[in-house]
Design an enzyme around this catalytic site. Structure first.
Site, short mmCIF file in Angstrom:
data_model
loop_
_atom_site.label_atom_id
_atom_site.label_comp_id
_atom_site.label_asym_id
_atom_site.label_seq_id
_atom_site.Cartn_x
_atom_site.Cartn_y
_atom_site.Cartn_z
N GLU A 264 8.24 -5.09 -29.41
CA GLU A 264 8.80 -3.77 -29.72
C GLU A 264 9.62 -3.26 -28.53
O GLU A 264 9.17 -3.29 -27.39
CB GLU A 264 7.66 -2.79 -30.02
CG GLU A 264 8.12 -1.37 -30.31
CD GLU A 264 6.96 -0.40 -30.46
OE1 GLU A 264 7.17 0.66 -31.06
OE2 GLU A 264 5.85 -0.70 -29.97
N LYS A 330 11.55 1.89 -38.12
CA LYS A 330 10.15 2.29 -38.23
C LYS A 330 10.02 3.55 -39.08
O LYS A 330 10.72 4.53 -38.88
CB LYS A 330 9.57 2.53 -36.83
CG LYS A 330 8.07 2.78 -36.81
CD LYS A 330 7.56 2.87 -35.38
CE LYS A 330 6.04 3.03 -35.34
NZ LYS A 330 5.53 3.13 -33.96
N CYS A 382 4.35 -1.69 -34.38
CA CYS A 382 3.22 -1.11 -33.65
C CYS A 382 2.20 -0.45 -34.58
O CYS A 382 1.53 -1.11 -35.36
CB CYS A 382 3.74 -0.13 -32.59
SG CYS A 382 2.48 0.40 -31.40
#
Length: 506
Positions: A264, A330, A382
């Site tokens: 990430e 995301k 994540c």
């Protein structure tokens, strides 16, 4: 008076201790049997209590569970929040106090509507109410479904139920078993202990069943680059190119891999700032018949920021171009880390509410898979990997792998990253898809479609993980149906327990 006070507090104190013990069920301890015993002890502790007493007992249980189980959050607050000790402790205490509301909601609702320790109440109503409390915790204020009891069973016989009903089914079975244990203790009916024994035995039997079919002809070589970049230095302008070249050099040594994966935000710059570099990286990957996937930060023309994933090299996207429609953005943002609730009020108060990169925008809930070297992958950045329904809906019939990129450097050497890996393993098991987890400083690992770790590298080291992964074909029942069967079960269980209660009281 002292005796009276002690009498009032002894059950909440015991509950807090029992709640704290629950953390032992999860990684890194993984004493999975604890997750069967501690809910049973909670049910025993609230037996015979009033609603008011039960709510405090449940709240104390929650305080114990979350004070020990999410202690790793304090590492991030203290290390990067920029606030005095008192403020750090206050914020951590506020989070624990909030999360403890949900076990309290469970104990209050159970005593309010199903106070008697009947077999029906303990085996149907209690598990149903526990699931409702879990669902609320996973949804309210964007949700925090961490430490759902089912995650602790990833290496237990009950894990075999995950492809059928997901982690929530494991939680349900734990509560059914706990209810049976509580009934056995309260009523001295020791034959009820057969129920958890049967559940565990059935799970062991199911472990020999495979819901999906491996495709060895599509086995793929992957290389995961763990850069181990210091979080305090990562975004310094002077460290931009040393960091980028670190990942580039490690990738050059692994061009024989079909897919090379960076973690990430591995590239500490906006994508729009690096067109020449990314174009050259794309060409080099193509020349070596490989593809590179990386996390990167993006800024759209309208000024919105996104935490994104891009793929270059052998991809269906053609030659590199700055096209945000070909990125994964995301969706489930981390509160305070990636967005700040009540921003205008909180940002001026403390550095913690004004962390770098804390003004991201959301991507769509469902997005196209990232495709690299012919392999579609369902991405999760994540924190997103903890949201089972989001991951499930992003897996298609064509998906070969689950892909999660993370940076757990915020949490140091705490138990948080280990719990994070445990949750990611559950996603692989639920959906019958191998998992690729690439992180900045660990845990970097790959699993098979049963959630078993095939290969990993130590935390806090600069290293490259090489592995071969075999995609699967087919769908698990959970992939097809999601949690809907459990919603129906909860409704029917509560209706039946309530009907039985009314009939008994009539």
């Amino acid at each position: 008076m002292k005796n009276t006070l002690f009498h009032r507090l002894k059950r909440p104190i015991a509950a807090a201790f029992v709640g704290a013990l629950t953390t032992l069920a999860f990684a890194p301890y993984q004493i999975w049997l604890v997750a069967l015993i501690t809910p049973a002890l909670l049910l025993i502790l609230i037996h015979g209590q009033s609603r008011r007493q039960a709510i405090w007992t449940g709240y104390a249980w929650g305080l114990g569970q979350f004070a020990s189980g999410i202690s790793w959050v304090y590492v991030s607050i203290a290390g990067f929040g920029g606030m005095p000790l008192a403020a750090n402790l206050f914020l951590m205490g506020a989070l624990i106090a909030y999360l403890a509301i949900y076990p309290a909601l469970f104990t209050w609702s159970y005593q309010r509507f199903f106070a008697k320790a009947t077999l029906l109440n303990l085996l149907l109503a209690a598990p149903a109410l526990w699931l409702i409390a879990d669902w609320l915790r996973g949804w309210v204020m964007t949700g925090f479904p961490w430490l759902w009891l089912g995650y602790s069973q990833i290496d237990s016989p009950l894990a075999s139920f995950a492809p059928i009903g997901g982690v929530e089914l494991l939680t349900l079975l734990l509560l059914v078993g706990a209810g049976a244990i509580a009934y056995a203790v309260i009523h001295k009916r020791w034959s009820m202990l057969l129920i958890p024994t049967v559940l565990l035995s059935t799970g062991y039997g199911l472990s020999h069943w495979d819901w999906v079919t491996p495709q060895p002809d599509k086995t793929t070589k992957v290389a995961l680059i763990q850069g181990n970049v210091d979080q305090n230095l990562k975004w310094l302008p002077s460290q931009r190119w040393p960091t980028i070249m670190k990942y580039t050099d490690l990738s050059r040594e692994n061009w024989d891999a079909d897919i090379i994966i960076w973690p990430e935000a591995a590239i500490p710059a906006f994508e729009v700032e690096l067109p020449s570099y990314l174009s050259n990286l794309d060409s080099a990957a193509k020349m070596n018949q490989s593809a590179i996937i990386s996390g990167i930060v993006n800024q759209a023309e309208d000024g919105q920021f996104y935490n994104s994933i891009l793929a270059v090299g052998l991809t269906p996207y053609g030659d590199y171009s700055f096209d945000l429609t070909e990125r994964y953005h995301k969706h489930h943002l981390l509160p305070f880390g990636e967005f700040v609730p009540f921003e205008s009020i909180l940002r001026p108060l403390a550095p913690f509410f004004n962390l770098p990169m804390s003004s991201f925008s959301r991507g769509d809930f469902v997005q196209p898979n990232i495709v690299a070297n012919g392999h579609p992958m369902a991405p999760a950045l994540c924190y997103e990997i903890i949201f089972n329904e989001q991951v499930r809906q992003n897996v298609t019939d064509d998906t070969d792998f689950l892909l999660t990129l993370s940076n757990d450097a915020w949490f140091g050497r705490s138990i948080g990253p280990l719990q994070h890996m445990e949750i990611a393993r559950m996603r692989a098991l639920e959906l019958g898809k191998p998992l690729i987890r690439s992180t900045n400083n660990g845990l970097t690992a790959v699993t098979d479609h049963r959630g078993k770790i095939i290969a990993s590298i130590p935390q806090f080291e600069t290293a490259v993980l090489r592995a071969e992964l075999t995609p699967t074909q087919g769908q698990t029942p959970y992939h097809q149906l999601g949690s809907w069967p459990l919603y129906i079960w909860v409704a029917l269980s509560l209706a039946l327990a309530w009907w039985r209660k009314r009939r008994t009281n009539a």
